[in-house]
Design an enzyme around this catalytic site. Structure first.
Site, PDB file in Angstrom:
ATOM      1  N   LYS A 140      -3.789 -55.720 -29.892  1.00 27.05           N
ATOM      2  CA  LYS A 140      -3.013 -54.740 -29.511  1.00 27.05           C
ATOM      3  C   LYS A 140      -1.559 -55.299 -29.652  1.00 27.05           C
ATOM      4  CE  LYS A 140      -1.688 -50.573 -26.819  1.00 27.05           C
ATOM      5  NZ  LYS A 140      -1.352 -49.785 -27.855  1.00 27.05           N
ATOM      6  N   HIS A 179      -5.973 -53.979 -22.767  1.00 32.04           N
ATOM      7  CA  HIS A 179      -6.462 -53.561 -24.109  1.00 32.04           C
ATOM      8  C   HIS A 179      -6.842 -54.769 -25.018  1.00 32.04           C
ATOM      9  CE1 HIS A 179      -4.424 -49.681 -23.738  1.00 32.04           C
ATOM     10  NE2 HIS A 179      -5.250 -49.369 -24.768  1.00 32.04           N
TER      11      HIS A 179
END
Ligand code: NAD
Length: 266
Positions: free
Chosen positions: A159, A155
């Site tokens: 995040k 990600h």
């Protein structure tokens, strides 16, 4: 049927994607942001759509939800819990929870709210990922414990929780396929003197890099072959579209805690 949505964290990445996915099925009745956000009072359409819609960003749930049918929440765990508390005093009876990273106590609190609200909660609202989960469950059920299961995800650098909610759902689907709960089979992160890998367990591998929206992969590996089932998100619109589908499904449904499996009838 058309319906009215209120968007929590409407200036966030997912909040804006939800605003863009609303039309033509839904109208935007309100939205919130943190009380210290510079966007409070700004027009939600101006932030997300490039045109005014006459609905301002609020810092209170009660105001944002006062004429909404459904509450869409992709924010942060404490914010989602606070919104669920506040929604009792509004007309909203259907809630879509996309926030990830809840503690077990917070999960229990959400389940308690589901006695009076229809809540659809998913760590991933994309159609592709929900199909992937079903496929992982099947593969885990058919491939014996001599097949190692490793789940990996990448990600974007902003995040804040790991492994991702989607990776954990993939682990849960794999564990369920093997007739167990994930905590029984989950391996701790690999680091230092790990010793050899225990058979039958599920390992996780996490990367954080650049602007990646979400890459997920489950590997089933025996000594002779490897089966790879994966998904790559190319646009946050996939989550927003799935959340809108869940919203249309949840309105008027009896209170309970539902998943995308229920919505998609998987
Ligand atoms: P983001 O930081 O861009 O957006 C979150 C927004 O919520 C921010 O604008 C923030 O100011 C706002 N916020 C925080 N506290 C608030 C409060 N008390 N009241 C109102 N607004 C508040 O993050 P994002 O990338 O949009 O992700 C948000 C959440 O959604 C994360 O938990 C992420 O993991 C999750 N997510 C889930 C899915 C899914 O399909 N389930 C997909 C993408 C992201």
């Amino acid at each position: 049927m058309t319906f009215a949505i209120a968007i929590a964290g409407a200036a966030g990445r997912m909040g804006q994607a939800l605003a863009r996915a609303a039309a033509p099925e839904a109208s935007i009745a309100g939205g919130t942001e943190r009380a210290d956000s510079p966007d409070i009072g700004r027009d939600i359409g101006e932030i997300a759509l490039g045109r005014r819609i006459g609905v301002g960003l609020s810092d209170t749930v009660a105001q944002a939800a006062r004429s909404a049918d459904v509450w869409l929440d992709f924010t942060a765990p404490a914010a989602t819990l606070a919104a669920l508390d506040a929604l009792g005093a509004t007309p909203v009876r259907a809630v879509i929870v996309g926030t990830t990273g809840f503690s077990p106590a917070q999960e229990a609190a959400i389940a308690a709210h589901a006695s009076r609200l229809a809540i659809v909660k998913a760590g991933n609202f994309s159609l592709g990922v929900n199909l992937l989960l079903a496929m992982i469950g099947q593969a885990a059920a058919r491939l014996g414990p001599d097949w190692d299961i490793e789940i990996s995800e990448t990600h974007h650098r902003r995040k804040v929780d790991a492994p991702s909610g989607t990776a954990l759902m993939m682990g849960e689907a794999a564990a369920a396929g093997r007739g167990a709960a994930l905590p029984e089979l989950r391996l701790p992160p690999y680091e230092g003197q790990t010793g050899p890998r225990e058979p039958g367990r599920i390992g996780f591998c996490v990367s954080r890099a650049g602007g990646v929206i979400g890459d997920h992969e489950a590997r089933f590996a025996s000594d002779e072959e490897i089966l790879i089932l994966g998904h790559r998100a190319l646009d946050r619109a996939i989550f927003a579209r799935g959340a809108m589908r869940a919203a249309a499904w949840a309105i008027g449904r009896k209170p309970g805690l539902y998943s995308m499996r229920d919505v998609l009838d998987l």
